[in-house]
Design an enzyme around this catalytic site. Structure first.
Site, PDB file in Angstrom:
ATOM      1  N   GLY A  17       0.824  -1.202   0.000  1.00 42.79           N
ATOM      2  CA  GLY A  17       0.000   0.000   0.000  1.00 42.79           C
ATOM      3  C   GLY A  17       0.857   1.250   0.000  1.00 42.79           C
ATOM      4  N   ASP A  67      -1.827  -7.449  -6.145  1.00 41.42           N
ATOM      5  CA  ASP A  67      -2.780  -7.578  -5.047  1.00 41.42           C
ATOM      6  C   ASP A  67      -2.138  -8.432  -3.953  1.00 41.42           C
ATOM      7  OD1 ASP A  67      -4.942  -8.279  -3.375  1.00 41.42           O
ATOM      8  OD2 ASP A  67      -6.361  -8.178  -5.036  1.00 41.42           O
ATOM      9  N   VAL A  68      -2.173  -7.956  -2.704  1.00 37.50           N
ATOM     10  CA  VAL A  68      -1.541  -8.708  -1.618  1.00 37.50           C
ATOM     11  C   VAL A  68      -2.262 -10.010  -1.313  1.00 37.50           C
ATOM     12  CG1 VAL A  68      -0.482  -6.688  -0.525  1.00 37.50           C
ATOM     13  CG2 VAL A  68      -2.801  -7.392   0.143  1.00 37.50           C
ATOM     14  N   SER A 146      -5.634   0.173  13.713  1.00 38.00           N
ATOM     15  CA  SER A 146      -6.427   1.400  13.682  1.00 38.00           C
ATOM     16  C   SER A 146      -7.020   1.626  15.060  1.00 38.00           C
ATOM     17  CB  SER A 146      -7.563   1.269  12.654  1.00 38.00           C
ATOM     18  OG  SER A 146      -8.501   2.328  12.777  1.00 38.00           O
ATOM     19  N   TYR A 159     -15.082  -3.303   9.052  1.00 39.79           N
ATOM     20  CA  TYR A 159     -13.767  -2.674   9.149  1.00 39.79           C
ATOM     21  C   TYR A 159     -13.145  -2.900  10.526  1.00 39.79           C
ATOM     22  CZ  TYR A 159     -10.129   0.916   8.952  1.00 39.79           C
ATOM     23  OH  TYR A 159      -8.927   1.573   8.982  1.00 39.79           O
ATOM     24  N   THR A 161     -13.725  -5.192  12.733  1.00 40.24           N
ATOM     25  CA  THR A 161     -13.367  -6.595  12.932  1.00 40.24           C
ATOM     26  C   THR A 161     -12.038  -6.909  12.245  1.00 40.24           C
ATOM     27  OG1 THR A 161     -15.683  -7.252  13.104  1.00 40.24           O
ATOM     28  CG2 THR A 161     -14.097  -8.975  12.519  1.00 40.24           C
ATOM     29  N   LYS A 163      -9.585  -4.893  11.579  1.00 33.15           N
ATOM     30  CA  LYS A 163      -8.464  -4.248  12.258  1.00 33.15           C
ATOM     31  C   LYS A 163      -8.197  -4.860  13.633  1.00 33.15           C
ATOM     32  CE  LYS A 163      -7.105  -1.376   9.126  1.00 33.15           C
ATOM     33  NZ  LYS A 163      -5.792  -1.564   8.483  1.00 33.15           N
TER      34      LYS A 163
END
Length: 262
Positions: A17, A67-68, A146, A159, A161, A163
């Protein structure tokens, strides 16, 4: 006398990223520290732009587009390196999925958030570690969590969950990799004023940065009364990668302007 050098110059770092926002700030900071930096990102457009600029400045930067969550692409990212670059020993895992849904989330929504954030994280770390010696690797990994990993937020089930899973993943891999000389930590940023957040605040909320930061429901939630710039999150990430953090592993560092303190 204690050696206080940062231990970054001459090493190879991978930043997933790494073409925009915090990722680009981390990659640029590592370049400035003397690292050879692999920018691994899905966006060829943004990646080519930043890598070209850094090369003009004399930095050693290399772009991998992929793409990872694609195992073949991840393997290529660690094998198709410039021939004179040493094997990567520094890794910043910043790629993630951004899906903000509650219980209405579909299986497709869950894949969209968990595939890059957790599956991709596991694939990248596995390939990174595969190239390290069995002991005394002197390597470091920083994962992107986060503030949302630590709290409940309405409509953010997917989101938050993903993180929160990053925190557990970080602790477990720190335990597993410590005998090999690999430190693993995470950071938990608050709101960062990057291109995506600027677009959201302007187009959805009708707020510019100054107005958003003055709003009690936006910037007012942070003790410092403002959002972060990408460079303010990049600096702690680079610190955790450096030898200055040589006795820190399995930890999460909030970079949140005091959000989680109240």
């Amino acid at each position: 006398m204690t050696d206080l050098s940062r231990g970054l110059a001459g090493r190879t770092a991978v930043v997933t990223g790494g073409a925009q926002g915090i990722g680009a700030a981390v990659a640029e900071r590592l370049c400035a520290e003397g690292c050879r930096v692999v920018v691994y990102d899905r966006s060829a457009e943004h990646g080519e732009s930043v890598v070209e600029e850094w090369r003009r400045r004399g930095y050693a930067a290399h772009l991998v587009v992929g793409d990872v969550s694609d195992a073949a692409a991840v393997k290529a990212a660690f094998t198709d390196l410039p021939v004179d670059w040493p094997r990567p020993t520094l890794l910043a895992n910043l790629a993630a999925g951004f899906v903000f849904k509650g219980l209405e989330a579909t299986p497709g929504d869950w894949h969209a958030v968990l595939d890059p954030t957790i599956v991709g994280l596991s694939l990248v770390i596995r390939e990174f570690v595969a190239g390290l010696p069995e002991r005394d690797a002197n390597a470091a990994i920083v994962n992107m969590a986060s503030i949302s990993a630590h709290i409940a937020q309405q409509g953010y089930l997917t989101y938050n969950t993903s993180k929160a899973a990053v925190l557990g993943f970080t602790r477990c891999t720190a335990q597993e990799l410590a005998p090999r000389g690999v430190r693993v930590n995470s950071v938990s940023p608050g709101t960062v004023w990057n291109a995506n957040n600027e677009r959201f605040h302007r187009e959805v909320l009708g707020l510019d940065r100054a107005t958003a930061e003055a709003d009690p429901e936006n910037g007012g939630k942070f003790l410092l009364g403002r959002f972060a710039d990408p460079a303010e999150v990049a600096a702690p990430i680079v610190f955790l990668l450096s030898t200055e953090a040589s006795f820190i592993t399995g930890a999460d560092l909030p970079v949140d302007g005091g959000y989680l303190a109240v």
